[in-house]
Design an enzyme around this catalytic site. Structure first.
Site, short mmCIF file in Angstrom:
data_model
loop_
_atom_site.label_atom_id
_atom_site.label_comp_id
_atom_site.label_asym_id
_atom_site.label_seq_id
_atom_site.Cartn_x
_atom_site.Cartn_y
_atom_site.Cartn_z
N CYS A 197 1.09 -0.83 0.27
CA CYS A 197 0.14 0.24 -0.25
C CYS A 197 1.07 0.98 0.11
O CYS A 197 1.37 1.32 -1.16
CB CYS A 197 -1.05 0.06 1.20
SG CYS A 197 -2.38 1.08 0.59
N HIS B 199 -3.12 -5.28 1.08
CA HIS B 199 -3.20 -6.03 2.42
C HIS B 199 -3.02 -7.21 2.36
O HIS B 199 -3.75 -7.61 3.74
CB HIS B 199 -3.52 -4.86 3.41
CG HIS B 199 -2.91 -3.53 2.91
ND1 HIS B 199 -2.37 -3.05 4.11
CD2 HIS B 199 -4.16 -2.64 2.45
CE1 HIS B 199 -2.46 -1.83 3.63
NE2 HIS B 199 -3.34 -0.93 2.95
N GLU C 80 -0.97 -8.67 5.59
CA GLU C 80 -1.19 -8.79 6.35
C GLU C 80 -2.27 -8.83 7.38
O GLU C 80 -2.74 -9.36 8.62
CB GLU C 80 -0.02 -7.62 6.69
CG GLU C 80 -0.22 -6.10 7.18
CD GLU C 80 -0.73 -5.44 6.10
OE1 GLU C 80 -0.65 -4.35 5.91
OE2 GLU C 80 0.04 -5.72 5.07
#
Length: 225
Positions: free
Chosen positions: A85, A202, A204
């Site tokens: 990002c 993302h 994560e």
């Protein structure tokens, strides 16, 4: 050996990245950008957030931090580097990867789940997948539209450096499945070395079961194992 997760003023996904990596058994620690990289990191993550408030242009100010010189040097030596990002914006601004990430086609901040098709399965970041697999990951950005001049984009495709493309749940790349208007539906690209990658979604945030966002992001983060 430890993965360094760089923190800039305004980063807000650094702790998320550390938590997700540690959940997978990977040692990770936050590195404040003014302190530079730790000695001999086994990998580097440039996390999401709004470094320097996205003033001037998303990622532009952080890309000029001295730590990014260290990151480029580490990448040139083969250290895996992943930008996510805002980290993707920083990566492109600093020359780690080609192209640029600009204002979404909608001109709005978008936070939603998207599908991405794996274009390359022979990289450290996608070794857990097969080419053509579809992963579901969240996005949260206002400047995520990938752009490149036509000749540069064609060279990127010819060199097989597109890592992910936005697609529908069946893996078809369509304009309707492209959340931000990225050229060619590009969601992630590789650098000159295939140990360097940036992407807007993302991983994560799709690595811990209790986040209810799925776990498709685990495969990417296992690269650092």
């Amino acid at each position: 050996m430890t993965v360094a997760v760089i923190r800039f003023g305004g980063s807000n996904c650094d702790r998320d990245a550390v938590r997700a990596l540690e959940h997978l058994g990977v040692d990770a620690e936050i590195a404040w950008h003014e302190d530079g990289l730790p000695a001999d990191p086994s990998g580097v993550v440039i996390p999401g957030g709004f470094s320097y408030g996205d003033y001037l242009r998303a990622g532009a100010m952080a890309a000029r931090s001295p730590v990014m010189t260290e990151v480029r040097e580490a990448a040139a030596e083969g250290t895996p580097v992943l930008g996510v990002c805002n980290g993707a914006q920083i990566g492109s601004e600093s020359g780690l990867t080609p192209g640029a990430f600009t204002t979404n086609r909608s001109a709005r901040f978008q936070c939603e789940q998207v599908h991405c098709r794996v274009e390359r399965a022979d990289t450290p970041f996608t070794a857990a997948f097969d080419e053509g697999d579809v992963v579901r990951l969240p996005i949260a950005h206002g400047e995520g539209r990938f752009e490149a001049e036509d000749d540069r984009y064609e060279r990127l495709v010819a060199e097989d450096r597109v890592l992910f493309r936005y697609c529908d749940a069946d893996g078809t790349v369509t304009d309707a499945a492209n959340p931000n208007g990225s050229k060619g539906g590009v969601a992630g690209v590789l650098g000159e070395r295939e140990t360097v990658a940036v992407l807007m979604p993302h991983p994560e945030r799709a690595a811990l079961p209790d986040l209810h966002g799925g776990t498709d992001g685990r495969g990417l983060l296992r690269a650092f194992a």
